[in-house]
Motif scaffolding. Structure first.
Motif, PDB file in Angstrom:
ATOM      1  N   GLU A 215       0.838  -1.205   0.000  1.00  0.00           N
ATOM      2  CA  GLU A 215       0.000   0.000   0.000  1.00  0.00           C
ATOM      3  C   GLU A 215       0.875   1.258   0.000  1.00  0.00           C
ATOM      4  N   LEU A 216       1.939   1.218   0.809  1.00  0.00           N
ATOM      5  CA  LEU A 216       2.839   2.372   0.889  1.00  0.00           C
ATOM      6  C   LEU A 216       3.495   2.627  -0.465  1.00  0.00           C
ATOM      7  N   GLU A 217       3.970   1.576  -1.119  1.00  0.00           N
ATOM      8  CA  GLU A 217       4.605   1.733  -2.418  1.00  0.00           C
ATOM      9  C   GLU A 217       3.605   2.218  -3.463  1.00  0.00           C
ATOM     10  N   ALA A 218       2.370   1.735  -3.366  1.00  0.00           N
ATOM     11  CA  ALA A 218       1.342   2.154  -4.323  1.00  0.00           C
ATOM     12  C   ALA A 218       1.031   3.644  -4.216  1.00  0.00           C
ATOM     13  N   SER A 219       1.281   4.239  -3.036  1.00  0.00           N
ATOM     14  CA  SER A 219       1.001   5.659  -2.835  1.00  0.00           C
ATOM     15  C   SER A 219       2.103   6.557  -3.381  1.00  0.00           C
ATOM     16  N   LEU A 220       3.231   5.976  -3.798  1.00  0.00           N
ATOM     17  CA  LEU A 220       4.354   6.762  -4.307  1.00  0.00           C
ATOM     18  C   LEU A 220       4.067   7.279  -5.714  1.00  0.00           C
ATOM     19  N   PRO A 221       4.702   8.369  -6.108  1.00  0.00           N
ATOM     20  CA  PRO A 221       4.636   8.779  -7.514  1.00  0.00           C
ATOM     21  C   PRO A 221       5.165   7.655  -8.412  1.00  0.00           C
ATOM     22  N   GLU A 222       4.690   7.604  -9.629  1.00  0.00           N
ATOM     23  CA  GLU A 222       5.000   6.465 -10.504  1.00  0.00           C
ATOM     24  C   GLU A 222       6.497   6.281 -10.713  1.00  0.00           C
ATOM     25  N   HIS A 223       7.239   7.383 -10.953  1.00  0.00           N
ATOM     26  CA  HIS A 223       8.661   7.239 -11.218  1.00  0.00           C
ATOM     27  C   HIS A 223       9.401   6.704 -10.004  1.00  0.00           C
ATOM     28  N   MET A 224       8.982   7.097  -8.800  1.00  0.00           N
ATOM     29  CA  MET A 224       9.622   6.583  -7.597  1.00  0.00           C
ATOM     30  C   MET A 224       9.227   5.131  -7.356  1.00  0.00           C
ATOM     31  N   ARG A 225       7.984   4.805  -7.636  1.00  0.00           N
ATOM     32  CA  ARG A 225       7.512   3.432  -7.462  1.00  0.00           C
ATOM     33  C   ARG A 225       8.287   2.476  -8.371  1.00  0.00           C
ATOM     34  N   ASP A 226       8.515   2.888  -9.606  1.00  0.00           N
ATOM     35  CA  ASP A 226       9.270   2.055 -10.541  1.00  0.00           C
ATOM     36  C   ASP A 226      10.701   1.841 -10.064  1.00  0.00           C
ATOM     37  N   MET A 227      11.315   2.894  -9.517  1.00  0.00           N
ATOM     38  CA  MET A 227      12.701   2.776  -9.065  1.00  0.00           C
ATOM     39  C   MET A 227      12.818   1.906  -7.830  1.00  0.00           C
ATOM     40  N   VAL A 228      11.840   2.004  -6.919  1.00  0.00           N
ATOM     41  CA  VAL A 228      11.858   1.151  -5.734  1.00  0.00           C
ATOM     42  C   VAL A 228      11.726  -0.310  -6.147  1.00  0.00           C
ATOM     43  N   ALA A 229      10.839  -0.569  -7.118  1.00  0.00           N
ATOM     44  CA  ALA A 229      10.680  -1.939  -7.596  1.00  0.00           C
ATOM     45  C   ALA A 229      11.962  -2.435  -8.262  1.00  0.00           C
ATOM     46  N   ALA A 230      12.581  -1.570  -9.077  1.00  0.00           N
ATOM     47  CA  ALA A 230      13.809  -1.962  -9.765  1.00  0.00           C
ATOM     48  C   ALA A 230      14.973  -2.164  -8.803  1.00  0.00           C
ATOM     49  N   SER A 231      14.919  -1.526  -7.638  1.00  0.00           N
ATOM     50  CA  SER A 231      16.032  -1.605  -6.688  1.00  0.00           C
ATOM     51  C   SER A 231      16.225  -3.004  -6.149  1.00  0.00           C
ATOM     52  N   ARG A 232      15.215  -3.827  -6.216  1.00  0.00           N
ATOM     53  CA  ARG A 232      15.335  -5.184  -5.678  1.00  0.00           C
ATOM     54  C   ARG A 232      16.245  -6.057  -6.539  1.00  0.00           C
ATOM     55  N   GLN A 233      16.323  -5.754  -7.828  1.00  0.00           N
ATOM     56  CA  GLN A 233      17.079  -6.624  -8.730  1.00  0.00           C
ATOM     57  C   GLN A 233      18.567  -6.683  -8.399  1.00  0.00           C
ATOM     58  N   PRO A 234      19.267  -5.548  -8.187  1.00  0.00           N
ATOM     59  CA  PRO A 234      20.689  -5.653  -7.850  1.00  0.00           C
ATOM     60  C   PRO A 234      20.948  -6.437  -6.567  1.00  0.00           C
ATOM     61  N   VAL A 235      20.047  -6.335  -5.587  1.00  0.00           N
ATOM     62  CA  VAL A 235      20.213  -7.101  -4.353  1.00  0.00           C
ATOM     63  C   VAL A 235      20.139  -8.594  -4.653  1.00  0.00           C
ATOM     64  N   GLU A 236      19.172  -8.959  -5.471  1.00  0.00           N
ATOM     65  CA  GLU A 236      19.030 -10.374  -5.820  1.00  0.00           C
ATOM     66  C   GLU A 236      20.239 -10.868  -6.616  1.00  0.00           C
ATOM     67  N   VAL A 237      20.723 -10.052  -7.545  1.00  0.00           N
ATOM     68  CA  VAL A 237      21.886 -10.446  -8.338  1.00  0.00           C
ATOM     69  C   VAL A 237      23.121 -10.569  -7.448  1.00  0.00           C
ATOM     70  N   ALA A 238      23.302  -9.627  -6.519  1.00  0.00           N
ATOM     71  CA  ALA A 238      24.448  -9.695  -5.603  1.00  0.00           C
ATOM     72  C   ALA A 238      24.411 -10.975  -4.784  1.00  0.00           C
ATOM     73  N   SER A 239      23.223 -11.387  -4.356  1.00  0.00           N
ATOM     74  CA  SER A 239      23.090 -12.638  -3.600  1.00  0.00           C
ATOM     75  C   SER A 239      23.468 -13.830  -4.468  1.00  0.00           C
ATOM     76  N   GLN A 240      23.037 -13.806  -5.731  1.00  0.00           N
ATOM     77  CA  GLN A 240      23.375 -14.900  -6.641  1.00  0.00           C
ATOM     78  C   GLN A 240      24.876 -14.947  -6.922  1.00  0.00           C
ATOM     79  N   VAL A 241      25.496 -13.759  -7.059  1.00  0.00           N
ATOM     80  CA  VAL A 241      26.941 -13.704  -7.289  1.00  0.00           C
ATOM     81  C   VAL A 241      27.693 -14.281  -6.085  1.00  0.00           C
TER      82      VAL A 241
END
Length: 331
Positions: A215-241
């Motif tokens: 709900e909190l993320e849904a309340s963000l402006p679209e550009h910020m919401r997209d960046m927060v969602a995209a931020s998870r990918q580097p964390v996942e890749v770092a874990s895989q590395v």
């Protein structure tokens, strides 16, 4: 030639900051705004002629760039409108930060000269002088910022730190510049604090926390919401590395994973960082071995300390010495 990758840095910064709640300095797509007619708190030139034209002349005589800039291009942007006024945006602050990133390698006044010459070349005269005045304010703000107490990890301390920074900005910048330079960062910090509060709420189970964060993320402006969602990918890749390295995977295998998940440019940049880190660790191991030999030599304390200091100076540049001293203290 490798260049800085603002997009990648934004993703990596967001990924880390989502967990650490450190201040964020990412980019966004808001329209840029023009400056007001006068700075909030102008920084005066001193009696020795530390004005824009003087620094331009100094900067034009500088040749070799700081080592940390080699293979990079300046981050941010410098633009002007049809009237020749500077267009103030977060990109301007990022350009300032790029030049200030070499502090430690070079004196502040040398970097002032480099920026002054850069502004004179990149902007018409009116906008260049406006950018210079804004840069001098920014330097003053950064100096004042260092006087604030460092927050601890508690949400209340982080919230108070955010309020103190906002109050300090009001002393140094007009509202237009504050929004352009720090608006997105402040909104992200507020989001991160709200997210932290949800995660630490002992009265909620995992599903309830996930729902409230959604709900909190849904309340963000679209550009910020997209960046927060995209931020998870580097964390996942770092874990895989990390998992691949534990399995003894080759650098080529790691590169393939990063290229598939993050793109070729990001994979190359991360591979370069890996090589830099490996080279740093090699030099630090060499230093530790020689330092141990000095400490075990039986020299008088003053002579021993002098030799250790000379060893540090020989093996590390000025920007690395604090890190070495901190590591020595820990170990």
């Amino acid at each position: 030639m490798r260049v800085w990758l603002p997009g990648l840095l934004i993703l990596l910064a967001l990924a880390v900051l989502a967990w650490t709640l450190a201040p964020f300095s990412g980019d966004d797509d808001r329209p840029s705004v023009t400056p007001t007619s006068a700075p909030k708190s102008p920084v005066r030139a001193d009696s020795q002629g530390n004005d824009f034209d003087t620094f331009v002349a100094r900067g034009e005589k500088l040749k070799e760039t700081p080592a940390s800039w080699r293979g990079t291009v300046p981050d941010g942007e410098l633009r002007h409108d049809d009237n020749g006024d500077l267009v103030v945006s977060e990109g301007v602050r990022r350009r300032f930060d790029y030049f200030l990133s070499a502090l430690g390698e070079e004196d502040l006044n040398v970097l002032r000269a480099r920026l002054a010459a850069h502004l004179a070349q990149a902007l018409p005269d009116k906008a260049a002088h406006q950018a210079w005045a804004l840069f001098e304010q920014y330097i003053g703000y950064r100096a004042a910022l260092r006087q604030l107490e460092e927050p601890n990890r508690e949400p209340e301390s982080l919230r108070r730190s955010l309020e103190q920074r906002q109050a300090l900005r009001a002393q140094w910048f007009d509202a237009t510049t504050r929004e352009a330079f720090f608006g997105f960062r402040d909104r992200y910090d507020q989001f991160a604090l709200a997210r932290r509060k949800i995660l630490e709420n002992q009265g909620l189970d995992a599903d309830q926390k996930a729902a409230r964060i959604a709900e909190l993320e849904a309340s963000l402006p679209e550009h910020m919401r997209d960046m927060v969602a995209a931020s998870r990918q580097p964390v996942e890749v770092a874990s895989q590395v990390a998992a691949l390295r534990q399995q003894g995977a080759s650098d080529s295998r790691v590169y393939q994973l990063r290229e598939r998940e993050l793109g070729a440019e990001a994979a190359e940049r991360l591979a370069a960082l890996d090589r830099q880190q490996a080279e740093w660790e090699r030099r630090y191991r060499e230093y530790r071995e020689q330092r141990r030999a000095i400490l075990d030599s039986g020299l008088a304390p003053a002579d021993r300390d002098a030799q250790v200091e000379a060893l540090r100076t020989r093996l590390f540049d000025e920007g690395e010495l604090r890190r070495v001293e901190a590591l020595d203290g820990v170990r």
